[in-house]
Design an enzyme around this catalytic site. Structure first.
Site, short mmCIF file in Angstrom:
data_model
loop_
_atom_site.label_atom_id
_atom_site.label_comp_id
_atom_site.label_asym_id
_atom_site.label_seq_id
_atom_site.Cartn_x
_atom_site.Cartn_y
_atom_site.Cartn_z
N GLY A 9 -24.06 74.27 23.76
CA GLY A 9 -22.92 73.09 23.43
C GLY A 9 -23.88 71.84 22.76
O GLY A 9 -24.91 72.36 22.14
N CYS A 10 -23.60 70.65 23.10
CA CYS A 10 -24.32 69.61 22.54
C CYS A 10 -25.67 69.60 22.71
O CYS A 10 -26.11 69.52 24.12
CB CYS A 10 -23.67 68.15 22.96
N PHE A 11 -26.59 69.38 21.93
CA PHE A 11 -28.09 69.45 22.08
C PHE A 11 -28.66 68.32 22.86
O PHE A 11 -29.60 68.45 23.43
CB PHE A 11 -28.96 69.70 21.00
N TRP A 12 -27.68 67.23 22.75
CA TRP A 12 -28.22 65.76 23.60
C TRP A 12 -28.41 66.44 25.02
O TRP A 12 -29.22 66.07 25.60
CB TRP A 12 -27.35 65.05 23.25
#
Length: 175
Positions: A9-12
């Site tokens: 998903g979101c790399f953050w």
């Protein structure tokens, strides 16, 4: 040192989790698994590149094993949703492991098989396991995003629960 790339998903979110693990020396957000050279965040977010948002992890296998990294990886995202994590939808948010050694490939495949056999998840795991071809580092404003933006609503509602889960279940692995 070894390198492995996780897309979840979101790399953050993934960056925030693995930055906190003992033995992880470096975490870099970026893009991999697509067909465009040097993609930009905007292009990746629009799903036009085939790349997944991911993180490149450089780790010391004498401190943390690939099996331990995989356990944390599977515990901190949903590997059963195809091209989606929460409200983030598109192939750029797929669950994927990009290995750099044959031992990592074997460990990833064995972990998926074990999780499936033990019915850890209600649905089938859709995580891809692929050799790493190329990894493109994300723009600087995506580096260390959670640590620099903890008051942002996305960080509070999406990333905080992952970090809190990590603190609850993996205290022995934290820096």
């Amino acid at each position: 040192m070894e390198q492995i790339v996780f897309a979840a998903g979101c790399f953050w979110c993934t960056e925030a989790v693995f930055q906190r693990i003992k033995g992880v020396e470096k975490v870099i957000p970026g893009y991999t698994g697509g067909n465009i050279k040097n993609p930009a965040y905007r292009e990746v977010c629009q799903g036009r590149t085939g790349h997944a948002e991911g993180i490149s992890i450089t780790y010391d296998p004498s401190v943390i094993t690939v099996e331990e990294l995989l356990e944390i990886y599977f515990a901190t995202h949903d590997p059963t949703t195809l091209n989606q994590q929460g409200n983030d939808r598109g192939t750029q948010y797929r669950s994927a492991i990009f290995y750099t050694t044959e031992a990592q490939r074997e460990a990833a495949e064995q972990m998926v098989a074990l999780l499936e056999k033990e019915n850890v998840f209600e649905n089938d795991i859709v995580t891809e396991v692929n050799a790493l071809d190329v990894f493109y580092e994300a723009e600087v404003d995506h580096h260390d995003y959670y640590n620099l933006n903890k008051n942002q609503p996305y960080c509070q509602y999406v990333i905080d629960p992952k970090v809190n889960k990590l603190k609850k279940y993996y205290t022995d692995k934290l820096k």
